[in-house]
Design an enzyme around this catalytic site. Structure first.
Site, PDB file in Angstrom:
ATOM      1  CB  VAL A 184      78.408  29.674  88.243  1.00  0.00           C
ATOM      2  CG1 VAL A 184      79.127  29.630  87.162  1.00  0.00           C
ATOM      3  CG2 VAL A 184      77.061  30.370  88.048  1.00  0.00           C
ATOM      4  CB  CYS A 185      77.542  25.885  92.671  1.00  0.00           C
ATOM      5  SG  CYS A 185      76.446  25.043  91.390  1.00  0.00           S
ATOM      6  CB  THR A 186      78.264  29.707  96.452  1.00  0.00           C
ATOM      7  OG1 THR A 186      78.449  30.551  95.436  1.00  0.00           O
ATOM      8  CG2 THR A 186      78.990  30.113  97.752  1.00  0.00           C
TER       9      THR A 186
END
Length: 392
Positions: free
Chosen positions: A139-141
């Site tokens: 999960v990344c931004t």
């Protein structure tokens, strides 16, 4: 043990539906750059990957230096699988099948992976597993922003290790902590000249973040979908191999594309094995986009347009037209902090501040990467998220 795991998984799912992230309303952080203090864990070592060498030889030095760290993470993956299948037979079967799968991967990636296995003395199947599991547990931004002068900045948090074991004593995800020593800064060169630069995991031949100096920057985020990557993997195993592994595509784009437009076209139109988000920025005003991909087609291309008020684009792991999972809403606080920053103040330090705000910074965060295309600049910092901190 399996019953406990199932109960925990159900509890987490229930919380995800019912709970609100207690850190979603945290005040935006400021003056976090240059990194210091408890959220900063350190910088990462630099290596050159010589593309003039035969593929099997390109990663030998790096593989030798990071051999023990790589073995530690692979051993943990084995333990996770053994929890579900205690006999160990599945692990042995998976390793043999993954070794075969590795032989079917496209050139030069198959040869590079074999070279890493040889250099580390690790079974080929284990290195193949390491090279495909990014597409399952991340999960990344990612953010691209344009300042008032039309200069573009690109930054991302790499969050990794969801549901791969929780360390109760240290209040952290086990894989997240074990991956931090594997983070490296890579300079891919041909004829002693930089082709592109990347921040990556040692032993992982695909790319998750990179800059082609003066031309474009690129990050990749996982996209969760019913039509997920497992379908593409099964198709590959049974002989349908017209799609790209998404991290191999980003590597190929960084290595071979010569313009923002060419990179955007490839990322938009190439058939994939797994759905993904590609976040791309060029070197001219308006050259920024989030490309939302199914395995077959682009579902949405969200472009920068500063003259109409869209001076940044931002992607976590949810389609922009859908509401994020309430317990994992990193999008809303990130957009709040970007809006508070304002376009006239945008810079790499400002983006680092945004990515240092909880829950954008969380227990899964391995590292923060900052990129500026015109100078070919990339820097990466290992991160900590001391309690109190969101687990994701």
């Amino acid at each position: 043990m399996r019953a406990i795991v199932v109960v925990v998984a159900l509890a987490v799912t229930s919380l995800a539906v019912l709970a609100k992230d207690p850190y979603a309303d945290e005040e935006c952080r400021y003056q976090q750059y240059p990194p210091t203090g408890p959220t900063f864990r350190g910088t990462i070592p630099k290596f050159i990957i010589n593309l003039d060498l035969p593929p099997r030889e390109r990663w030998v030095q790096l593989a030798h230096e990071k051999k023990e760290e790589l073995k530690i993470i692979i051993e943990h993956i084995r333990k996770v699988m053994t929890v579900f299948f205690p006999s160990g037979k599945l692990v042995q079967l998976l390793e043999s099948k993954m070794a075969w799968l590795g032989s079917t991967l496209p050139y030069p990636f198959n040869e590079e992976i074999k070279g890493i296995a040889d250099a580390t003395g690790t079974p080929l199947g284990d290195i193949v597993i390491f090279n495909v599991f990014y597409e399952i547990f991340t999960v990344c931004t990612s953010i691209v922003a344009e300042d008032k002068e039309g200069k573009l900045y690109h930054a991302r948090n790499l969050d990794f290790g969801l549901f791969l074991g929780w360390d109760i004593k240290n209040s952290s995800w086990i894989v997240t902590q074990k991956l931090k020593p594997l983070m490296v800064s890579l300079d891919f060169q041909r004829n002693n000249k930089t082709v592109f630069r990347s921040s990556n995991l040692a032993g992982y031949v695909g790319m998750v973040s990179g800059v082609k100096p003066g031309i474009f920057t690129l990050t990749m985020n996982e996209r969760f979908s019913i039509d997920g990557g497992y379908i593409g993997v099964f198709e590959w195993i049974f002989g349908k191999r017209d799609g790209w592994w998404m991290s191999f595509l980003t590597r190929s784009v960084l290595e071979n594309s010569t313009s923002y437009e060419e990179a955007k076209d490839r990322l938009t139109n190439t058939r994939l094995l797994a759905p993904a988000y590609f976040i791309l920025a060029g070197n001219h005003s308006g050259q920024g986009s989030v490309i939302t991909r199914s395995r077959i087609a682009a579902l949405d291309v969200w472009n920068l347009n500063a003259t109409k008020g869209t001076w940044y684009v931002l992607e976590t792991n949810y389609d922009r037209w859908k509401v994020p999972l309430v317990v994992d809403d990193r999008r809303t606080p990130a957009m709040k902090c970007m809006n508070q920053t304002m376009q006239q103040n945008v810079s790499l330090p400002a983006l680092y501040d945004v990515l240092s705000t909880k829950p954008i910074l969380n227990k899964l965060t391995v590292a923060t990467t900052l990129m500026e295309v015109s100078e070919g600049h990339i820097e990466t910092f290992l991160r900590n998220c001391p309690d109190p901190c969101s687990p994701w």
